[in-house]
Scaffold this motif. Sequence first.
Motif, PDB file in Angstrom:
ATOM      1  N   PRO A  12      -0.535   1.233   7.334  1.00 15.62           N
ATOM      2  CA  PRO A  12      -1.478   0.141   7.559  1.00 15.62           C
ATOM      3  C   PRO A  12      -2.566   0.472   8.580  1.00 15.62           C
ATOM      4  CG  PRO A  12       0.752  -0.691   7.491  1.00 15.62           C
ATOM      5  CD  PRO A  12       0.858   0.803   7.526  1.00 15.62           C
ATOM      6  N   CYS A  13      -2.210   1.245   9.611  1.00 11.87           N
ATOM      7  CA  CYS A  13      -3.172   1.507  10.680  1.00 11.87           C
ATOM      8  C   CYS A  13      -3.102   2.968  11.103  1.00 11.87           C
ATOM      9  CB  CYS A  13      -2.893   0.606  11.881  1.00 11.87           C
ATOM     10  SG  CYS A  13      -4.031   0.858  13.267  1.00 11.87           S
ATOM     11  N   LEU A  14      -4.221   3.666  10.965  1.00 14.42           N
ATOM     12  CA  LEU A  14      -4.328   5.049  11.411  1.00 14.42           C
ATOM     13  C   LEU A  14      -5.072   5.164  12.734  1.00 14.42           C
ATOM     14  CD1 LEU A  14      -5.241   6.808   8.054  1.00 14.42           C
ATOM     15  CD2 LEU A  14      -3.122   7.091   9.335  1.00 14.42           C
ATOM     16  N   TYR A  15      -5.977   4.218  12.982  1.00  9.11           N
ATOM     17  CA  TYR A  15      -6.832   4.284  14.161  1.00  9.11           C
ATOM     18  C   TYR A  15      -6.848   2.926  14.868  1.00  9.11           C
ATOM     19  CZ  TYR A  15      -8.660   7.784  10.877  1.00  9.11           C
ATOM     20  OH  TYR A  15      -8.791   8.796   9.951  1.00  9.11           O
ATOM     21  N   THR A  16      -6.790   2.955  16.179  1.00  7.37           N
ATOM     22  CA  THR A  16      -6.982   1.730  16.957  1.00  7.37           C
ATOM     23  C   THR A  16      -8.224   1.821  17.843  1.00  7.37           C
ATOM     24  OG1 THR A  16      -5.488   2.610  18.655  1.00  7.37           O
ATOM     25  CG2 THR A  16      -4.540   1.131  17.001  1.00  7.37           C
ATOM     26  N   ASP A  17      -8.903   2.946  17.774  1.00 13.32           N
ATOM     27  CA  ASP A  17     -10.073   3.158  18.630  1.00 13.32           C
ATOM     28  C   ASP A  17     -11.363   3.230  17.830  1.00 13.32           C
ATOM     29  OD1 ASP A  17      -9.415   5.491  17.363  1.00 13.32           O
ATOM     30  OD2 ASP A  17      -9.693   6.784  19.110  1.00 13.32           O
ATOM     31  N   THR A  18     -11.346   2.757  16.577  1.00 17.11           N
ATOM     32  CA  THR A  18     -12.549   2.754  15.748  1.00 17.11           C
ATOM     33  C   THR A  18     -12.699   1.379  15.113  1.00 17.11           C
ATOM     34  OG1 THR A  18     -11.527   3.382  13.647  1.00 17.11           O
ATOM     35  CG2 THR A  18     -12.060   5.175  15.185  1.00 17.11           C
ATOM     36  N   ILE A  19     -13.825   1.165  14.441  1.00 13.58           N
ATOM     37  CA  ILE A  19     -14.066  -0.105  13.762  1.00 13.58           C
ATOM     38  C   ILE A  19     -13.579  -0.065  12.320  1.00 13.58           C
ATOM     39  CG2 ILE A  19     -16.033  -0.692  15.212  1.00 13.58           C
ATOM     40  CD1 ILE A  19     -17.857   0.176  12.901  1.00 13.58           C
ATOM     41  N   ASP A  20     -12.934   1.012  11.910  1.00  9.41           N
ATOM     42  CA  ASP A  20     -12.416   1.103  10.545  1.00  9.41           C
ATOM     43  C   ASP A  20     -11.508  -0.086  10.239  1.00  9.41           C
ATOM     44  OD1 ASP A  20     -12.214   4.534   9.642  1.00  9.41           O
ATOM     45  OD2 ASP A  20     -13.351   3.708  11.300  1.00  9.41           O
ATOM     46  N   ALA A  21     -11.642  -0.632   9.038  1.00 12.75           N
ATOM     47  CA  ALA A  21     -10.720  -1.675   8.602  1.00 12.75           C
ATOM     48  C   ALA A  21      -9.339  -1.071   8.398  1.00 12.75           C
ATOM     49  CB  ALA A  21     -11.215  -2.315   7.312  1.00 12.75           C
ATOM     50  N   LYS A  22      -8.312  -1.867   8.631  1.00 12.50           N
ATOM     51  CA  LYS A  22      -6.946  -1.405   8.417  1.00 12.50           C
ATOM     52  C   LYS A  22      -6.583  -1.527   6.928  1.00 12.50           C
ATOM     53  CE  LYS A  22      -6.751  -1.126  12.919  1.00 12.50           C
ATOM     54  NZ  LYS A  22      -8.073  -1.649  13.278  1.00 12.50           N
ATOM     55  N   ASN A  23      -5.529  -0.854   6.526  1.00 11.32           N
ATOM     56  CA  ASN A  23      -5.138  -0.828   5.120  1.00 11.32           C
ATOM     57  C   ASN A  23      -4.283  -2.037   4.758  1.00 11.32           C
ATOM     58  OD1 ASN A  23      -6.364   1.720   4.606  1.00 11.32           O
ATOM     59  ND2 ASN A  23      -4.640   2.726   5.608  1.00 11.32           N
ATOM     60  N   GLY A  24      -4.679  -2.740   3.715  1.00 14.09           N
ATOM     61  CA  GLY A  24      -3.950  -3.918   3.280  1.00 14.09           C
ATOM     62  C   GLY A  24      -3.482  -3.797   1.838  1.00 14.09           C
ATOM     63  N   CYS A  25      -2.680  -4.752   1.414  1.00  9.49           N
ATOM     64  CA  CYS A  25      -2.245  -4.851   0.017  1.00  9.49           C
ATOM     65  C   CYS A  25      -2.292  -6.326  -0.358  1.00  9.49           C
ATOM     66  CB  CYS A  25      -0.841  -4.282  -0.163  1.00  9.49           C
ATOM     67  SG  CYS A  25      -0.202  -4.427  -1.856  1.00  9.49           S
ATOM     68  N   HIS A  26      -3.461  -6.803  -0.695  1.00  7.60           N
ATOM     69  CA  HIS A  26      -3.629  -8.215  -1.001  1.00  7.60           C
ATOM     70  C   HIS A  26      -3.029  -8.524  -2.367  1.00  7.60           C
ATOM     71  CE1 HIS A  26      -7.363  -7.799   1.774  1.00  7.60           C
ATOM     72  NE2 HIS A  26      -6.247  -7.975   2.461  1.00  7.60           N
ATOM     73  N   ILE A  27      -2.213  -9.564  -2.410  1.00  8.97           N
ATOM     74  CA  ILE A  27      -1.510  -9.943  -3.632  1.00  8.97           C
ATOM     75  C   ILE A  27      -2.128 -11.227  -4.168  1.00  8.97           C
ATOM     76  CG2 ILE A  27       0.692 -10.644  -4.623  1.00  8.97           C
ATOM     77  CD1 ILE A  27       2.083  -8.942  -2.497  1.00  8.97           C
ATOM     78  N   ASN A  28      -2.698 -11.133  -5.363  1.00 11.21           N
ATOM     79  CA  ASN A  28      -3.292 -12.306  -6.004  1.00 11.21           C
ATOM     80  C   ASN A  28      -2.245 -13.009  -6.862  1.00 11.21           C
ATOM     81  OD1 ASN A  28      -6.563 -12.426  -5.798  1.00 11.21           O
ATOM     82  ND2 ASN A  28      -5.779 -10.370  -5.483  1.00 11.21           N
ATOM     83  N   VAL A  29      -2.142 -14.328  -6.692  1.00 15.61           N
ATOM     84  CA  VAL A  29      -1.093 -15.118  -7.331  1.00 15.61           C
ATOM     85  C   VAL A  29      -1.726 -16.262  -8.116  1.00 15.61           C
ATOM     86  CG1 VAL A  29       0.971 -16.513  -6.963  1.00 15.61           C
ATOM     87  CG2 VAL A  29       0.493 -14.583  -5.441  1.00 15.61           C
ATOM     88  N   SER A  30      -1.328 -16.396  -9.370  1.00 19.46           N
ATOM     89  CA  SER A  30      -1.732 -17.545 -10.166  1.00 19.46           C
ATOM     90  C   SER A  30      -0.536 -17.998 -11.002  1.00 19.46           C
ATOM     91  CB  SER A  30      -2.920 -17.210 -11.075  1.00 19.46           C
ATOM     92  OG  SER A  30      -2.610 -16.115 -11.921  1.00 19.46           O
ATOM     93  N   VAL A  31      -0.595 -19.218 -11.501  1.00 20.03           N
ATOM     94  CA  VAL A  31       0.494 -19.802 -12.279  1.00 20.03           C
ATOM     95  C   VAL A  31      -0.084 -20.385 -13.555  1.00 20.03           C
ATOM     96  CG1 VAL A  31       2.247 -21.628 -12.344  1.00 20.03           C
ATOM     97  CG2 VAL A  31       1.907 -20.309 -10.247  1.00 20.03           C
ATOM     98  N   GLU A  32       0.595 -20.128 -14.658  1.00 15.80           N
ATOM     99  CA  GLU A  32       0.167 -20.691 -15.935  1.00 15.80           C
ATOM    100  C   GLU A  32       1.157 -21.742 -16.426  1.00 15.80           C
ATOM    101  OE1 GLU A  32      -0.580 -17.841 -18.961  1.00 15.80           O
ATOM    102  OE2 GLU A  32      -2.449 -17.119 -18.051  1.00 15.80           O
ATOM    103  N   ARG A  33       0.617 -22.753 -17.088  1.00 18.83           N
ATOM    104  CA  ARG A  33       1.437 -23.768 -17.747  1.00 18.83           C
ATOM    105  C   ARG A  33       0.818 -24.050 -19.110  1.00 18.83           C
ATOM    106  NH1 ARG A  33       2.288 -29.123 -14.476  1.00 18.83           N
ATOM    107  NH2 ARG A  33       4.041 -27.945 -13.565  1.00 18.83           N
ATOM    108  N   ASP A  34       1.598 -23.871 -20.173  1.00 22.37           N
ATOM    109  CA  ASP A  34       1.113 -24.079 -21.540  1.00 22.37           C
ATOM    110  C   ASP A  34      -0.134 -23.246 -21.818  1.00 22.37           C
ATOM    111  OD1 ASP A  34       3.155 -25.959 -21.943  1.00 22.37           O
ATOM    112  OD2 ASP A  34       1.908 -27.585 -21.161  1.00 22.37           O
ATOM    113  N   GLY A  35      -0.139 -22.022 -21.300  1.00 25.12           N
ATOM    114  CA  GLY A  35      -1.243 -21.117 -21.569  1.00 25.12           C
ATOM    115  C   GLY A  35      -2.498 -21.371 -20.761  1.00 25.12           C
TER     116      GLY A  35
END
Length: 314
Positions: free
Chosen positions: A96-119
């Motif tokens: 998740p984090c390689l650097y704490t002394d730079t402005i680089d964004a940290k590594n994430g794993c965003h999980i998108n969630v949706s639900v279906e009902r009757d298609g």
Amino acid sequence: LLRAGRHRELKALGRNLHCYTLTNFPSFVPLATEFLTRMESVGIPVEAFHSEYGKGQYEYTCAPADPLTAADWASRTKTYLRELANEHGLVTTWMPCLYTDTIDAKNGCHINVSVERDGKNAFWDPDRGGLSDVGHQAAAGVLGTMSDFHLFFRPWVNSFRRMDRLTWSPEDASWGPDNHAAAIRLVHGSVPAKYTRFEHRAPGPDINPYLALAGIIYGAARGIREGWQPPEQTVRDPIEVGGYQMLPRTLEDSVTALRSSPVAKDLLGPAFIEHFTAIKLDEAQAYKDWLAEHPDVSPDQVTDWELTNYFEWA
């Protein structure tokens, strides 16, 4: 360099801090193209591969799938990309984090969630012009159990270095429309009736996707079954707004939250929870012991212990 433990001498593929750039040098396009082709050949549809806001940082996105398939794809793509990178003289890391002394964004794993009902998308209600009652209840369940399952979203010592909403990694159980600082970003997309969904932003790329998805689905299902109601949404900095439940700040605190959680024991059973948290406490203690043996090392920086334990294995 890796065999010698010289992780800090590795050079990033690409030097720019730009998302979606086509001018990174050296170019990542040949690697991305081959990755997409190989994944198609094994039946894993990868919809996108692009540069992100960090040197050597890239994001790929798998197509929507049922939870078990999605977890399988998440695990398999990491293995395939590791092998492909090795063929090109490169090495991948999901720390998740390689650097704490730079402005680089940290590594994430965003999980998108949706639900279906009757298609149809159960999160969309055209009469309300937005999120449905089911969507509100699911959000309430995910937010209300987020601290319980936090160890599944941030499972290692290094995971907590990424915990900073100012670099788009949530610190509390908040939510809001298109809010990248919140734990749940509500997304409607270009066609809301089809694309309305939650983006769970707490997990990092070091997760066990099966456990992370189990926690998210359990929370959503419980919220729907019991008619939970979520807190107010915000488009602002959720910490400045206040009123949201803070997430555990350390590995040990996350262990305590999971161990004391009735919902976690209901989901996975007390034996699993006890075993899993015991392993995590051993890890936390190993890190503390290493720091004690290296008093000259600042705990505010990513340590050699983390690089040795996580760089290739996270």
